[in-house]
Design a protein around this motif. Sequence first.
Motif: not given
Length: 495
Positions: A60-72
């Motif tokens: 879940a932490r990996l999911d959130l990190a990738i999602a926030r990086g791409l969103n930025g």
Amino acid sequence: MGQPEPQVAERYEAAQPSPTGNADRRLLARLLFALVAACAAAVPVALLAIVVKNVDWPVARLDLAIARGLNGYAADHQWFVDVLDWISTVGHPATFRIGATVAALWLLAVARPRLALWTLVTTWGGALLGVLLKLLVARARPVLPEAVAHADGYSFPSGHAVGAFVGCAVLLLLWLDMAKPRQRVIGWVVAGLGAAAVCFSRMGLGVHYFSDVVGGCLVGLGWVAATTIVFQVWRRETGLPAADVVNTGIEPERAEEDADTRPLPPWRDVFGEIARPLPRLLPLWIALVAVTAGVGWLVTKAFGDSAVGDLDRELPLWFADRSTPTLDDLTAFCTLIGETTTIVVVTAVGFFFARLLYRRWLEPVVILFAVVGEVWGFVLVTWLVDRERPPVAQLDEAPPTSSFPSGHTAATVCCYGILAVLAARRTRVPRPWLFAGVALAVVLIGICRIYRGMHHPTDVIAGVAYGSVWLTIVVMLLLRKSPQAEGFTARKVRS
């Protein structure tokens, strides 16, 4: 006490079940069993997927990190969003399903029904698996600081990932069947890049986590592998060698052995078969359209303040007050039974299959008249009555037609009803089971259309009545006195 007479021997030989015919029946049964088994296997997969919903786990932490990086990155680069949105739109699951269905219809037209059956079951079975897993896991979509896109429904697994992987895999295996050796690598590269691009677009737009698209690809891989194994078992049962799936596809032969020796009807004769019953059907079709439009006028204009009008207003409101996200998803899925795309696909597949099974044009033309006649009559009635949709929130995009009668309900009656009638004439399945299945589908569609705010109760009732009457007219005029077709695979016996 000598040798059996030639006539007796021929009859005995003709009565023996064809090995290819028996294998064909087992192919269908095993493909359906594979679908049921895959649905059952989806339960532990869903349980494992629930783990990713726990924010304290590494996944879940990996999911959130990738999602926030791409969103930025997407929030600062509009071109990036536009490109991903285009890829996501072009790579919608419906694109792959339509492509695979068209390929299956072409296979039916060139008399390759088994490969067409595999194509249809694999493509649409994968869609069913994706929906079931979404309902089981019920994972919410990503919530990001600067949303650049929006998607409805649950997140795991990614429907685009499942659809793209299954669609690319199916089309790739069909391509390998026809491609030259040097062209096969191109197919693998295009299929791999296509599926990867669709998966990345869903993550880049912020509508799916990384684990959603990985899970979708794994579900697609498992499902395609299961149906391919079933197909290879069928090949061994019919005496064919095992296929080199990676290099030559699942059926490298360019033709299928036909267990039925009767010739197929020529395509040039279909127009004469269509024109022959028109003088008898057209007056009754016009009368039915006029009566249905008259009933619609009475319901909307004369009975608006009666108990019928009260029911039409109150029942959609009652459903709207009790709507939930789970019921929204379930009714959306059930509505697919009567969607225009589904009806077109089922009708086209039924038309081609009937030509292969019956070896004459009567049954395919009956299917065509039952569905096309219903559709054109429905369009004309909705234009004449012009009734507004219920005054509640509508969960589907309203089509250009008006509310009366329900086209989904009428199409379900005619499309699945005519298939049940034909099956009742030529199979051993008990007739009550066939017609009970059609009735259940009709009731389910009617309830879903009212729940989703698309129709009044009287619209649904009128759709059932209109579809039932038209189906009865077609069956009585075209099938009632027609001679029964010969058996599907029995060889002719000389007298």
